[in-house]
Design an enzyme around this catalytic site. Structure first.
Site, PDB file in Angstrom:
ATOM      1  N   TYR A 257      -1.529  -0.307  10.277  1.00  0.00           N
ATOM      2  CA  TYR A 257      -1.653  -0.626   8.850  1.00  0.00           C
ATOM      3  C   TYR A 257      -0.418  -0.151   8.101  1.00  0.00           C
ATOM      4  CZ  TYR A 257      -3.754  -1.059   4.214  1.00  0.00           C
ATOM      5  OH  TYR A 257      -4.020  -1.408   2.915  1.00  0.00           O
TER       6      TYR A 257
ATOM      7  N   SER B  15       0.853  -1.184   0.000  1.00  0.00           N
ATOM      8  CA  SER B  15       0.000   0.000   0.000  1.00  0.00           C
ATOM      9  C   SER B  15       0.887   1.232   0.000  1.00  0.00           C
ATOM     10  CB  SER B  15      -0.895   0.014   1.250  1.00  0.00           C
ATOM     11  OG  SER B  15      -1.532   1.266   1.407  1.00  0.00           O
TER      12      SER B  15
END
Length: 253
Positions: free
Chosen positions: A154, A141
């Protein structure tokens, strides 16, 4: 077709980006093991591709569990005789800054997002070494490259995925194995949908997410799948150890 008769395993393929990858791979001629913690979701993805890829299979797996990943990889090898492509896509997220992230949430996200990728690589590499070739695509990501508000664990987990991908690429390049990462920006997905639905003003939150991308909108799972398909194919034979950013220009700001 780019992936004709290639045997592929895609984790987290029951929905979102993983499902789009499985569909695209099937369109390109691959046999796909649709792996997901939710067997019903995996079977729904299989229903989308069974006409174009009837040999594909749905398989239930918790990627954070060593024995389950080991069984997934060995089962795929026994069914198809080889594994050409592994896409480590399964992932979860928690919306919280570091001081508000519980130890339990930290461990849970790292177990799926980082440990799960590690385990997939660990068990597929010996098979690919024996074959003398193979491709591993890890879904990271942009949150692994830059700080993102309210996404502490995350960000940490996806940074680990990017670093691990580079390490695998270096360690096994001489064995004919390529390892690459793909880092999506903000993409229409079940997790984004959940974040928006939990916001007091979902429409304003959506507009704010869309405005972060210079292109003016969120990405689609299919657009990420296009990038993954290219990297998994022989067209990307000179690409390894890199992180392809697919983010609508987010990181160019």
């Amino acid at each position: 077709m780019k992936l004709s008769d290639k045997v592929s395993v895609v984790t987290g393929a029951g929905s979102g980006i993983g499902q789009a990858i499985a569909v695209r791979f099937a369109q390109e001629g691959a046999h796909v093991v649709i792996a997901d913690a939710n067997l019903e979701a995996a079977e729904q993805t299989y229903a989308l591709i069974k006409d174009t890829s009837p040999q594909s299979k749905a398989y239930q797996v918790d990627v954070a569990q060593e024995k389950q990943i080991e069984r997934l990889i060995s089962w795929t090898k026994s069914q198809f005789g080889r594994i050409d492509i592994l896409v480590n896509n399964a992932g979860i997220g928690v919306a919280a800054p570091v001081a508000e992230t519980t130890v339990e949430d930290w461990d849970r996200v790292m177990a799926v997002n980082a440990r799960g990728v590690f385990l997939g690589c660990k068990f597929v590499v010996p098979i690919m070494e024996e074959q003398g070739k193979g491709v591993i695509v890890n879904i990271a990501s942009v949150a692994g490259e830059v700080g993102v508000y309210n996404r502490a664990v995350y960000c940490a987990s996806k940074g680990a995925v990017i670093a691990l991908t580079k390490s695998v690429a270096i360690d096994y390049a001489e064995k004919g194995i390529r390892a690459v990462a793909v880092s999506p920006g903000t993409v229409e997905s079940p997790w984004i949908g959940k974040i928006l639905s939990n916001n007091p003003d979902p429409e304003s939150a959506r507009k704010a997410m869309e405005a972060r991308q210079p292109i003016g909108r969120m990405g689609t799972p299919e657009e990420i799948a296009n990038a993954v398909c290219f990297l998994a194919s022989d067209e990307a034979s000179f690409v390894t150890g890199s992180n392809m950013i697919v983010d609508g220009g987010l990181m160019a700001r």
